[in-house]
Design a protein around this motif. Structure first.
Motif, PDB file in Angstrom:
ATOM      1  N   UNK A  63      -1.138  30.268  10.500  1.00 40.51           N
ATOM      2  CA  UNK A  63      -0.617  30.982  11.666  1.00 40.51           C
ATOM      3  C   UNK A  63      -1.730  31.587  12.514  1.00 40.51           C
ATOM      4  N   UNK A  64      -2.736  32.171  11.868  1.00 40.63           N
ATOM      5  CA  UNK A  64      -3.853  32.747  12.614  1.00 40.63           C
ATOM      6  C   UNK A  64      -4.667  31.655  13.302  1.00 40.63           C
ATOM      7  N   UNK A  65      -4.897  30.546  12.606  1.00 37.46           N
ATOM      8  CA  UNK A  65      -5.664  29.459  13.202  1.00 37.46           C
ATOM      9  C   UNK A  65      -4.941  28.864  14.407  1.00 37.46           C
ATOM     10  N   UNK A  66      -3.613  28.778  14.340  1.00 38.39           N
ATOM     11  CA  UNK A  66      -2.863  28.276  15.496  1.00 38.39           C
ATOM     12  C   UNK A  66      -2.969  29.233  16.679  1.00 38.39           C
ATOM     13  N   UNK A  67      -2.928  30.518  16.403  1.00 39.68           N
ATOM     14  CA  UNK A  67      -3.018  31.491  17.493  1.00 39.68           C
ATOM     15  C   UNK A  67      -4.395  31.483  18.144  1.00 39.68           C
ATOM     16  N   UNK A  68      -5.429  31.417  17.321  1.00 40.17           N
ATOM     17  CA  UNK A  68      -6.785  31.617  17.820  1.00 40.17           C
ATOM     18  C   UNK A  68      -7.506  30.312  18.165  1.00 40.17           C
ATOM     19  N   UNK A  69      -7.087  29.210  17.568  1.00 42.15           N
ATOM     20  CA  UNK A  69      -7.785  27.929  17.777  1.00 42.15           C
ATOM     21  C   UNK A  69      -6.783  26.793  17.790  1.00 42.15           C
ATOM     22  N   UNK A  70      -5.842  26.853  18.697  1.00 43.95           N
ATOM     23  CA  UNK A  70      -4.721  25.910  18.728  1.00 43.95           C
ATOM     24  C   UNK A  70      -5.196  24.460  18.708  1.00 43.95           C
ATOM     25  N   UNK A  71      -4.752  23.721  17.706  1.00 42.56           N
ATOM     26  CA  UNK A  71      -5.048  22.296  17.617  1.00 42.56           C
ATOM     27  C   UNK A  71      -6.347  21.939  16.932  1.00 42.56           C
ATOM     28  N   UNK A  72      -7.250  22.911  16.748  1.00 38.37           N
ATOM     29  CA  UNK A  72      -8.569  22.598  16.212  1.00 38.37           C
ATOM     30  C   UNK A  72      -8.542  22.341  14.707  1.00 38.37           C
ATOM     31  N   UNK A  73      -7.630  22.979  14.009  1.00 35.53           N
ATOM     32  CA  UNK A  73      -7.603  22.884  12.551  1.00 35.53           C
ATOM     33  C   UNK A  73      -6.379  22.128  12.034  1.00 35.53           C
ATOM     34  N   UNK A  74      -5.748  21.320  12.896  1.00 32.68           N
ATOM     35  CA  UNK A  74      -4.635  20.466  12.522  1.00 32.68           C
ATOM     36  C   UNK A  74      -4.766  19.134  13.250  1.00 32.68           C
ATOM     37  N   UNK A  75      -4.106  18.114  12.701  1.00 31.38           N
ATOM     38  CA  UNK A  75      -4.106  16.822  13.384  1.00 31.38           C
ATOM     39  C   UNK A  75      -2.996  15.936  12.822  1.00 31.38           C
ATOM     40  N   UNK A  76      -2.919  14.725  13.363  1.00 30.77           N
ATOM     41  CA  UNK A  76      -1.935  13.722  12.946  1.00 30.77           C
ATOM     42  C   UNK A  76      -2.597  12.642  12.103  1.00 30.77           C
ATOM     43  N   UNK A  77      -1.894  12.187  11.071  1.00 32.92           N
ATOM     44  CA  UNK A  77      -2.239  10.948  10.370  1.00 32.92           C
ATOM     45  C   UNK A  77      -0.936  10.226  10.029  1.00 32.92           C
ATOM     46  N   UNK A  78      -1.013   8.920   9.873  1.00 36.80           N
ATOM     47  CA  UNK A  78       0.164   8.114   9.567  1.00 36.80           C
ATOM     48  C   UNK A  78       0.410   8.119   8.067  1.00 36.80           C
ATOM     49  N   UNK A  79       1.225   9.060   7.611  1.00 33.27           N
ATOM     50  CA  UNK A  79       1.598   9.165   6.202  1.00 33.27           C
ATOM     51  C   UNK A  79       3.076   9.530   6.130  1.00 33.27           C
ATOM     52  N   UNK A  80       3.662   9.452   4.934  1.00 33.16           N
ATOM     53  CA  UNK A  80       5.051   9.824   4.763  1.00 33.16           C
ATOM     54  C   UNK A  80       5.313  10.356   3.375  1.00 33.16           C
ATOM     55  N   UNK A  81       6.507  10.861   3.180  1.00 30.16           N
ATOM     56  CA  UNK A  81       6.955  11.293   1.867  1.00 30.16           C
ATOM     57  C   UNK A  81       7.124  10.096   0.948  1.00 30.16           C
ATOM     58  N   UNK A  82       7.087  10.366  -0.360  1.00 32.17           N
ATOM     59  CA  UNK A  82       7.445   9.369  -1.379  1.00 32.17           C
ATOM     60  C   UNK A  82       6.538   8.136  -1.374  1.00 32.17           C
ATOM     61  N   UNK A  83       5.289   8.326  -0.988  1.00 28.04           N
ATOM     62  CA  UNK A  83       4.323   7.233  -1.059  1.00 28.04           C
ATOM     63  C   UNK A  83       2.977   7.787  -1.507  1.00 28.04           C
ATOM     64  N   UNK A  84       2.228   6.956  -2.236  1.00 25.82           N
ATOM     65  CA  UNK A  84       0.917   7.382  -2.706  1.00 25.82           C
ATOM     66  C   UNK A  84      -0.064   7.394  -1.537  1.00 25.82           C
ATOM     67  N   UNK A  85      -0.789   8.487  -1.416  1.00 25.92           N
ATOM     68  CA  UNK A  85      -1.768   8.682  -0.348  1.00 25.92           C
ATOM     69  C   UNK A  85      -3.124   8.955  -0.997  1.00 25.92           C
ATOM     70  N   UNK A  86      -4.118   8.168  -0.637  1.00 29.51           N
ATOM     71  CA  UNK A  86      -5.477   8.438  -1.106  1.00 29.51           C
ATOM     72  C   UNK A  86      -6.102   9.495  -0.201  1.00 29.51           C
ATOM     73  N   UNK A  87      -6.525  10.582  -0.814  1.00 22.50           N
ATOM     74  CA  UNK A  87      -6.945  11.790  -0.095  1.00 22.50           C
ATOM     75  C   UNK A  87      -8.369  12.119  -0.547  1.00 22.50           C
ATOM     76  N   UNK A  88      -9.332  12.005   0.352  1.00 21.74           N
ATOM     77  CA  UNK A  88     -10.729  12.240  -0.007  1.00 21.74           C
ATOM     78  C   UNK A  88     -11.375  13.236   0.950  1.00 21.74           C
ATOM     79  N   UNK A  89     -11.956  14.291   0.396  1.00 21.20           N
ATOM     80  CA  UNK A  89     -12.685  15.280   1.187  1.00 21.20           C
ATOM     81  C   UNK A  89     -14.164  15.170   0.857  1.00 21.20           C
ATOM     82  N   UNK A  90     -14.977  15.032   1.887  1.00 25.02           N
ATOM     83  CA  UNK A  90     -16.431  15.060   1.737  1.00 25.02           C
ATOM     84  C   UNK A  90     -16.946  16.390   2.292  1.00 25.02           C
ATOM     85  N   UNK A  91     -17.647  17.135   1.446  1.00 21.70           N
ATOM     86  CA  UNK A  91     -18.118  18.472   1.798  1.00 21.70           C
ATOM     87  C   UNK A  91     -19.636  18.452   1.915  1.00 21.70           C
TER      88      UNK A  91
END
Length: 232
Positions: A153-181
């Protein structure tokens, strides 16, 4: 679809009750934080099932921001990561009945978790949004937040759109999720894509290293498999 999956609880492992503190999966020990967990078989594969424990951490829809984006995860013990890669396959479905009408199948990872779970970074998915007919909802499919000071909620107020995005995924399916830090930057790769689906150029928290965890939130049944952690 999850309904087609053959879910069988392993005979040697039962769902943990709320008093349990740890669970062992694939020879790795995890500490439960405000969740329940069990080891199951899905189409012959051993997976970890995780759900938020509302008895331990209640949810209040009237105080949404204060009662979501909380430490609701299974935390991998004896592993501390600074820079590196976390990869896992995850599948999300919504509880029926759901305690939250607007549940989106919230599922993801937390990392750089402090010893007492008082601070961490997280990137998670709202898979139900990924196939929505409403573009506004689609734009909120991926979410970054930093606990405790920078929830969605704070990120949306202060930085709208910067910390969210769209990807093509759905419920009930395996999603490979990889974070590189790498330093203060985190990149998210979905389903082995060559280029990142989401980039956080400067994370908001005070931690620079810590534990990692498999995270879910309100109304979600989360399944995880093939966890890999590589330090850099």
């Amino acid at each position: 679809m999850i309904k087609a999956l053959n879910l069988v609880v392993l005979s040697t492992l039962c769902a943990l009750t709320t008093w349990a503190q740890t669970i062992t999966w694939k020879k790795q020990e995890f500490e439960l934080k405000n969740v329940t967990a069990s080891v199951m078989k899905v189409n012959g594969e051993e997976v970890l099932k995780v759900e938020r424990d509302l008895k331990v951490l209640p949810f209040d829809e009237k105080k949404l921001a204060a009662t979501v984006d909380e430490p609701t995860y299974v935390k991998l013990k004896n592993v501390v990561l600074e820079n590196g890669t976390i990869e896992v396959k995850m599948l999300s479905r919504i509880q029926d009945p759901s305690p939250f009408e607007a549940a989106r199948g919230f599922i993801g990872l937390a990392f750089w978790i402090s010893e007492k779970d008082t601070a961490y970074e997280s990137i998670y998915l709202r898979p139900k949004n990924g196939r929505a007919e409403d573009q506004f909802m689609r734009n909120h499919t991926v979410q970054y937040y930093s606990y405790p000071h920078y929830k969605f909620d704070r990120l949306r107020r202060e930085s709208a759109g910067l910390y969210e995005t769209y990807v093509d995924i759905g419920l009930n399916e395996w999603i490979t999720f990889r974070i590189e830090i790498e330093g203060e930057k985190a990149r998210l790769y979905i389903n082995d894509q060559k280029h990142p689906s989401f980039i956080v150029n400067k994370m908001k928290g005070s931690m620079t290293r810590g534990a990692i965890a498999l995270w879910v939130d309100i109304g979600t049944i989360g399944y995880f498999k093939d966890l890999k952690v590589r330090a850099k």
